[in-house]
Motif scaffolding. Structure first.
Motif, mmCIF file in Angstrom:
data_model
loop_
_atom_site.group_PDB
_atom_site.id
_atom_site.type_symbol
_atom_site.label_atom_id
_atom_site.label_comp_id
_atom_site.label_asym_id
_atom_site.label_seq_id
_atom_site.Cartn_x
_atom_site.Cartn_y
_atom_site.Cartn_z
ATOM 1 N N MET A 243 0.842 -1.186 0.000
ATOM 2 C CA MET A 243 0.000 0.000 0.000
ATOM 3 C C MET A 243 0.882 1.242 0.000
ATOM 4 O O MET A 243 1.087 1.889 1.012
ATOM 5 N N LYS A 244 1.433 1.548 -1.174
ATOM 6 C CA LYS A 244 2.385 2.634 -1.317
ATOM 7 C C LYS A 244 1.784 3.957 -0.887
ATOM 8 O O LYS A 244 0.704 4.335 -1.321
ATOM 9 N N GLY A 245 2.515 4.699 -0.039
ATOM 10 C CA GLY A 245 2.076 6.015 0.401
ATOM 11 C C GLY A 245 1.136 5.982 1.599
ATOM 12 O O GLY A 245 0.941 6.973 2.261
ATOM 13 N N ILE A 246 0.555 4.791 1.872
ATOM 14 C CA ILE A 246 -0.461 4.727 2.917
ATOM 15 C C ILE A 246 0.178 4.451 4.272
ATOM 16 O O ILE A 246 -0.119 5.096 5.252
ATOM 17 N N SER A 247 1.061 3.494 4.342
ATOM 18 C CA SER A 247 1.923 3.293 5.501
ATOM 19 C C SER A 247 1.183 3.209 6.836
ATOM 20 O O SER A 247 1.254 4.107 7.658
ATOM 21 N N ILE A 248 0.438 2.124 7.034
ATOM 22 C CA ILE A 248 -0.139 1.848 8.347
ATOM 23 C C ILE A 248 0.934 1.133 9.157
ATOM 24 O O ILE A 248 1.307 0.011 8.836
ATOM 25 N N LYS A 249 1.459 1.773 10.189
ATOM 26 C CA LYS A 249 2.566 1.202 10.933
ATOM 27 C C LYS A 249 2.521 1.638 12.391
ATOM 28 O O LYS A 249 1.805 2.580 12.755
ATOM 29 N N VAL A 250 3.275 0.946 13.204
ATOM 30 C CA VAL A 250 3.350 1.257 14.631
ATOM 31 C C VAL A 250 3.855 2.693 14.807
ATOM 32 O O VAL A 250 4.810 3.125 14.156
ATOM 33 N N GLY A 251 3.196 3.430 15.684
ATOM 34 C CA GLY A 251 3.568 4.813 15.942
ATOM 35 C C GLY A 251 2.713 5.828 15.214
ATOM 36 O O GLY A 251 2.734 7.011 15.550
ATOM 37 N N THR A 252 1.953 5.367 14.215
ATOM 38 C CA THR A 252 1.097 6.285 13.464
ATOM 39 C C THR A 252 -0.029 6.805 14.353
ATOM 40 O O THR A 252 -0.722 6.028 15.011
ATOM 41 N N LYS A 253 -0.222 8.106 14.362
ATOM 42 C CA LYS A 253 -1.321 8.698 15.112
ATOM 43 C C LYS A 253 -2.579 8.661 14.265
ATOM 44 O O LYS A 253 -2.527 8.876 13.049
ATOM 45 N N VAL A 254 -3.696 8.367 14.899
ATOM 46 C CA VAL A 254 -4.957 8.242 14.171
ATOM 47 C C VAL A 254 -6.035 9.089 14.816
ATOM 48 O O VAL A 254 -5.962 9.435 16.006
ATOM 49 N N SER A 255 -7.029 9.431 14.014
ATOM 50 C CA SER A 255 -8.214 10.139 14.492
ATOM 51 C C SER A 255 -9.397 9.194 14.376
ATOM 52 O O SER A 255 -9.560 8.495 13.371
ATOM 53 N N LEU A 256 -10.231 9.154 15.409
ATOM 54 C CA LEU A 256 -11.408 8.289 15.428
ATOM 55 C C LEU A 256 -12.651 9.145 15.606
ATOM 56 O O LEU A 256 -12.760 9.903 16.563
ATOM 57 N N ILE A 257 -13.577 9.048 14.666
ATOM 58 C CA ILE A 257 -14.846 9.764 14.771
ATOM 59 C C ILE A 257 -15.944 8.752 15.020
ATOM 60 O O ILE A 257 -16.158 7.831 14.226
ATOM 61 N N LEU A 258 -16.620 8.899 16.149
ATOM 62 C CA LEU A 258 -17.665 7.958 16.540
ATOM 63 C C LEU A 258 -18.752 7.902 15.470
ATOM 64 O O LEU A 258 -19.224 8.924 14.982
#
Length: 222
Positions: free
Chosen positions: A1-16
């Motif tokens: 998944m070039k450019g997407i980079s889901i990896k340890v340390g990535t900060k995420v936003s969660l919208i209920l």
């Protein structure tokens, strides 16, 4: 998944994304990766900064910034709650076709202390100086000094001083609207949304946010 980079340390936003509930936003971070699951730290409410514990099955829209600096989003549910060294939760690893690239670069928000001057547009033309607690291309949160206050929906003029790693400084001037006021642990803060910011100046703020984000990532891995 070039450019997407889901990896340890990535900060995420969660919208209920639960029926009948407000779409409130939370912050979290990827703390581990399994073959079919992403392991997240317990979410923190964006406004109150309090850690929230959600039950299995809770639905969210999860977004993060890829290596290409674009924002990616997918719908997910909490698959399990885990007891590691500290509480965590697991969500299924998304398939490539489930990821959606969205145009929200200006909303990448980082914690940062930036000098800011605030000029009120009342009949007294009052002004004060302070610092931000976080900033994005769409707005910022500023600390209210003890003897100063702002009103909801008030429009103010603000001046920012952005210092980059290169040693250069850029000064930003824009009007902004107060959208949220809170008090926590004796500290009052106000969130403002930029009202009439020039595209060039907004891009400078976005670049500053990405630079700060890269600094934080380097510290996490050092």
């Amino acid at each position: 998944m070039k450019g997407i980079s889901i990896k340890v340390g990535t900060k995420v936003s969660l919208i209920l994304n639960e029926p009948g509930k407000s779409k409130e936003e939370y912050y979290s971070k990827i703390i581990d990766m399994k073959e079919n699951y992403i392991i997240l730290d317990n979410p923190v409410h964006k406004a109150t900064r309090k850690t929230i514990y959600f039950p299995v099955g809770t639905s969210f829209n999860l977004s993060f910034v890829g290596d290409d600096q674009a924002v990616y989003e997918f719908s997910t549910k909490i698959a399990a709650r885990l007891k590691l060294k500290f509480p965590a939760l697991a969500v299924p690893m998304p398939k490539l076709e489930d990821l959606h690239r969205i145009q929200r670069r200006e909303f990448v928000r980082v914690d940062a202390i930036v000098d800011v001057a605030v000029h009120r547009k009342d009949k007294y033309n009052r002004a004060f100086t302070t610092v931000t607690s976080d900033i994005s291309g769409g707005g910022l949160s500023l600390i209210l000094p003890k003897k100063e206050s702002l009103e909801m929906d008030e429009v103010v003029d603000i001046w920012l001083s952005l210092g980059f790693i290169s040693g250069t400084y850029h000064y930003i001037h824009t009007s902004a609207k107060v959208v949220f006021i809170q008090s926590k642990d004796g500290i009052r803060s106000a969130s403002v949304k930029f009202e009439s910011i020039k595209t060039q100046e907004q891009q400078l703020i976005v670049s500053y946010c990405f630079e700060k984000q890269r600094e934080m990532r380097k510290k996490e891995y050092s």
